[in-house]
Design a protein around this motif. Structure first.
Motif, mmCIF file in Angstrom:
data_model
loop_
_atom_site.group_PDB
_atom_site.id
_atom_site.type_symbol
_atom_site.label_atom_id
_atom_site.label_comp_id
_atom_site.label_asym_id
_atom_site.label_seq_id
_atom_site.Cartn_x
_atom_site.Cartn_y
_atom_site.Cartn_z
ATOM 1 N N GLU A 102 -5.903 41.929 -21.334
ATOM 2 C CA GLU A 102 -4.888 41.115 -21.998
ATOM 3 C C GLU A 102 -3.652 41.888 -22.261
ATOM 4 O O GLU A 102 -2.457 41.454 -22.376
ATOM 5 N N ASP B 254 -13.511 31.449 -21.332
ATOM 6 C CA ASP B 254 -13.153 32.462 -20.610
ATOM 7 C C ASP B 254 -13.896 32.512 -19.384
ATOM 8 O O ASP B 254 -13.215 32.580 -18.303
ATOM 9 N N ARG C 280 -0.628 41.752 -15.597
ATOM 10 C CA ARG C 280 -1.835 40.583 -15.284
ATOM 11 C C ARG C 280 -0.959 39.414 -15.557
ATOM 12 O O ARG C 280 -0.298 39.126 -16.317
ATOM 13 N N ARG C 281 -1.250 38.556 -14.464
ATOM 14 C CA ARG C 281 -0.768 37.086 -14.682
ATOM 15 C C ARG C 281 -1.977 36.258 -14.481
ATOM 16 O O ARG C 281 -2.837 36.226 -13.734
ATOM 17 N N THR C 282 -2.070 35.117 -15.291
ATOM 18 C CA THR C 282 -3.100 33.988 -15.093
ATOM 19 C C THR C 282 -2.537 33.208 -13.788
ATOM 20 O O THR C 282 -1.647 33.145 -13.302
ATOM 21 N N TYR C 283 -3.786 32.447 -13.507
ATOM 22 C CA TYR C 283 -3.652 31.486 -12.482
ATOM 23 C C TYR C 283 -2.453 30.598 -12.818
ATOM 24 O O TYR C 283 -1.942 30.039 -12.026
ATOM 25 N N ARG C 284 -2.427 29.830 -13.995
ATOM 26 C CA ARG C 284 -1.371 29.046 -14.510
ATOM 27 C C ARG C 284 -0.164 29.577 -14.312
ATOM 28 O O ARG C 284 1.018 28.903 -14.284
ATOM 29 N N ASP C 285 0.319 30.843 -14.571
ATOM 30 C CA ASP C 285 1.406 31.620 -14.784
ATOM 31 C C ASP C 285 1.940 31.694 -13.411
ATOM 32 O O ASP C 285 2.965 31.432 -13.040
ATOM 33 N N HIS D 64 -7.172 31.219 -23.938
ATOM 34 C CA HIS D 64 -6.258 32.219 -23.793
ATOM 35 C C HIS D 64 -5.544 32.225 -22.484
ATOM 36 O O HIS D 64 -4.209 32.456 -22.393
ATOM 37 N N GLU D 65 -6.115 31.508 -21.627
ATOM 38 C CA GLU D 65 -5.326 31.322 -20.385
ATOM 39 C C GLU D 65 -4.835 30.091 -20.028
ATOM 40 O O GLU D 65 -4.297 29.588 -18.763
ATOM 41 N N ASN D 66 -4.594 29.303 -21.146
ATOM 42 C CA ASN D 66 -3.940 28.138 -21.117
ATOM 43 C C ASN D 66 -4.516 26.834 -20.056
ATOM 44 O O ASN D 66 -3.901 26.162 -19.376
ATOM 45 N N LYS D 67 -5.989 26.767 -19.854
ATOM 46 C CA LYS D 67 -6.533 25.987 -19.111
ATOM 47 C C LYS D 67 -6.218 24.439 -19.632
ATOM 48 O O LYS D 67 -6.265 24.108 -20.814
#
Length: 204
Positions: free
Chosen positions: A190, A64, A195-200, A109-112
């Motif tokens: 979460e 994380d 909330r949006r991840t960087y990859r999203d 969780h953030e699909n890195k």
């Protein structure tokens, strides 16, 4: 994640042979995210992993907070020789290693876009850690502790692996202890629908 080459030296070692302790066997799994690409900024992190909740938390914290796209996380699971000698023939180490790898993947969780390596090894923990540091040359070693305070060595039990790493590791060490406040904050983020991840954002 996509499976890569796995290495298995368990079958090449006789448990009754002295070589069992001289050169402990290991089983290596390697999974790479479909978008993983090594670059000049890529780093390798080595994380101790056992059956305790605090080591599980340390791995989650690492993925994380420290890991970025292009990084590699090496998780080390060590089985003591005395235990292995008594139960190795009946153990399902391959299945167990594959199940552990699935649990590791779920912590991304953030699909890195990262590379994951699981080293499932037999040997004295301190010796195996030293060998893995020499082999992978990680930027940082991460270990968990159940201690309540990390002022100096306070909270680290005498003879604990975290204390051994702090005193002997040739690379920087981060000792992570469970933090309920951080866990609550993470769950809140979460569950935030906005909330949006960087990859999203990139996918959009």
């Amino acid at each position: 994640f996509r499976a890569r080459v796995a290495f298995d030296t368990f079958d090449k070692v006789d448990k009754k042979d002295e070589a069992f302790l001289a050169e402990p066997p290991s089983f290596t799994l390697n999974q790479k995210h479909k978008d993983y690409e090594y670059n000049k900024r890529s780093r390798t992190f080595l994380c101790g992993l056992d059956s305790n909740d605090y080591s599980d938390y340390a791995l989650e914290w690492l993925i994380d907070e420290l890991v970025d796209d292009g990084d590699e996380v090496v998780c080390l699971r060590v089985l003591e020789p005395e235990v292995a000698k008594a139960s190795l023939s009946e153990s399902r180490y391959r299945e167990e290693a594959e199940e552990i790898m699935k649990q590791i993947e779920k912590k991304n969780h953030e699909n890195k876009a990262i590379s994951l390596v699981l080293e499932f090894s037999i040997g004295k923990v301190e010796k195996v850690i030293k060998r893995m540091i020499e082999f992978y040359e990680p930027a940082i070693l991460i270990v968990g502790t159940r201690g309540k305070s990390l002022g100096g060595f306070q909270g680290l039990l005498p003879g604990s692996i975290s204390k051994f790493c702090l005193q002997n590791s040739p690379v920087p060490v981060i000792v992570v202890r469970p933090n309920t406040q951080r866990a609550r904050g993470k769950r809140k983020r979460e569950n935030d629908p906005a909330r949006r991840t960087y990859r999203d954002l990139l996918d959009k």
